[in-house]
Design an enzyme around this catalytic site. Sequence first.
Site, PDB file in Angstrom:
ATOM      1  N   ASN A   1       0.945  -1.268  -0.151  1.00  0.00           N
ATOM      2  CA  ASN A   1       0.004   0.047   0.030  1.00  0.00           C
ATOM      3  C   ASN A   1       0.839   1.213   0.156  1.00  0.00           C
ATOM      4  OD1 ASN A   1       0.412  -1.700   2.414  1.00  0.00           O
ATOM      5  ND2 ASN A   1      -0.568   0.390   3.684  1.00  0.00           N
TER       6      ASN A   1
ATOM      7  N   GLN B   1      -4.690  -4.216  -2.314  1.00  0.00           N
ATOM      8  CA  GLN B   1      -4.493  -3.049  -3.104  1.00  0.00           C
ATOM      9  C   GLN B   1      -4.133  -3.461  -4.639  1.00  0.00           C
ATOM     10  OE1 GLN B   1      -4.147   0.152  -2.495  1.00  0.00           O
ATOM     11  NE2 GLN B   1      -4.249  -0.009  -0.105  1.00  0.00           N
TER      12      GLN B   1
ATOM     13  N   CYS C   1      -3.216   6.241   9.243  1.00  0.00           N
ATOM     14  CA  CYS C   1      -3.399   5.602  10.564  1.00  0.00           C
ATOM     15  C   CYS C   1      -4.499   6.079  11.033  1.00  0.00           C
ATOM     16  CB  CYS C   1      -2.189   6.039  11.349  1.00  0.00           C
ATOM     17  SG  CYS C   1      -2.187   5.367  13.127  1.00  0.00           S
TER      18      CYS C   1
HETATM   19  N1  PLP Z   1      -4.780  -4.555   3.387  1.00  0.00           N
HETATM   20  C1  PLP Z   1      -4.123  -3.499   2.648  1.00  0.00           C
HETATM   21  C2  PLP Z   1      -2.785  -3.701   2.067  1.00  0.00           C
HETATM   22  C3  PLP Z   1      -4.804  -2.174   3.040  1.00  0.00           C
HETATM   23  O1  PLP Z   1      -4.013  -1.299   2.235  1.00  0.00           O
HETATM   24  C4  PLP Z   1      -5.760  -2.125   3.761  1.00  0.00           C
HETATM   25  C5  PLP Z   1      -6.579  -0.830   3.827  1.00  0.00           C
HETATM   26  O2  PLP Z   1      -5.763   0.259   3.866  1.00  0.00           O
HETATM   27  C6  PLP Z   1      -6.297  -3.264   4.330  1.00  0.00           C
HETATM   28  C7  PLP Z   1      -5.764  -4.539   4.128  1.00  0.00           C
HETATM   29  C8  PLP Z   1      -7.702  -3.149   5.109  1.00  0.00           C
HETATM   30  O3  PLP Z   1      -8.848  -3.141   4.482  1.00  0.00           O
HETATM   31  P1  PLP Z   1     -10.286  -2.495   4.789  1.00  0.00           P
HETATM   32  O4  PLP Z   1      -9.923  -1.029   4.950  1.00  0.00           O
HETATM   33  O5  PLP Z   1     -11.280  -2.814   4.172  1.00  0.00           O
HETATM   34  O6  PLP Z   1     -10.284  -2.969   6.415  1.00  0.00           O
END
Ligand code: PLP
Length: 369
Positions: A144, A172, A317
């Site tokens: 991300n 992502q 955050c």
């Molecule tokens: N995994 C990754 C790589 C993410 O970037 C995010 C959100 O920023 C999540 C998981 C979490 O997803 P959600 O916001 O749908 O709970």
Amino acid sequence: MTSAPPLYLDNNATAPLRAAAIAAMQDAMGPPANPSSVHGFGRAARLRVEDARQAVAGLAGCSASEVVFTSGGTEANNLVLSQYAHIITTPIEHDSVRAVHPHISFVNVLADGRVDCDDLKRQLDAVPVAARRQTLLSIMAANNETGVLQPLDDIAEIAARAEITLHSDMVQAFGKTAMDFAGSGIGYASLSAHKIGGPSGVGALLVRPGFGLSSLLKGGGQEQGRRSGTENLIGIAGFGAAAKAASDDPDHYARMAGWRDAFETQITCNLPAAQIFGQSVRRLGNTSCIAAGPKAAETMVMAFDIAGVAVSAGAACSSGKVQRSHVLDAMGVGDAAAHAIRVSGGWATKQADFETLADVFLRLYKQNA
Ligand code: PLP
């Protein structure tokens, strides 16, 4: 004089809702709608859920029966990790992977942001044969912060050789790269709607046939007993519509890679000290993570905001505070981590947006040199 509308380049945090998702949610909002009910209202609701499941499966490259709807990527990650006694993962994962399990081991990442496959092999070989069925390897498809894509084909081969199940957090990568879940050698994958123009609070865990899943939440046995709780019909309808819209324009992010690369070229030509993280390896076409000056990333993010451009520093955050990036720390970038900002385009981003960004970026970094 009217000022230009703010430019949103923080799509890895969340993307704006697509018009098709808004329309599908408005449509789903009226009638009473429990998809488990046998009357006409219930059957209509069931049709909406199954239509959305088909659309998500289409974009993910699997069959609809492999899609288990959840409340988002966080729940999908927690759900799959809860099925295993030991997790092997990387230090660059989202917190919903790297910080949720009592028995977790970390594989090194290289300076370019990719997993160190030699260390991965060593760690998988060290798992006692009797413990392998209860061990899950969890490696994200795309990061991300940097957009770096992991060599998932190689990783799947290494995992298969060690007879250890592979899960990938594809939150992502989903909708930004072509995905063939059924042919990938991956057992489970996590998705989220709000990164592709659907609503937040809905996502999915993909589960290949033959891979078990018992619901964390005990109750009504929805989603074939894999995720209890009356379905979030409105959110699921929005997710399905966003997935369909993303399927209609599969080359958007490949085109964006060209706009992003042109932007990066302008930055490195004009600011020779700029460092772009993960630039030497395969990345998402929408992401650029750059340290370009002496000011702290938070200061620069505020300067961008005042200039009408929304970007981010480090990891977004939930408390609103920016923490030092665990991703850049794991890549060993040193103090540059405190200066890195992330730019991320989305489904609504145009070439002109990256051109405007380049102008603002150069102006701000020259002012703050
Ligand atoms: N995994 C990754 C790589 C993410 O970037 C995010 C959100 O920023 C999540 C998981 C979490 O997803 P959600 O916001 O749908 O709970």
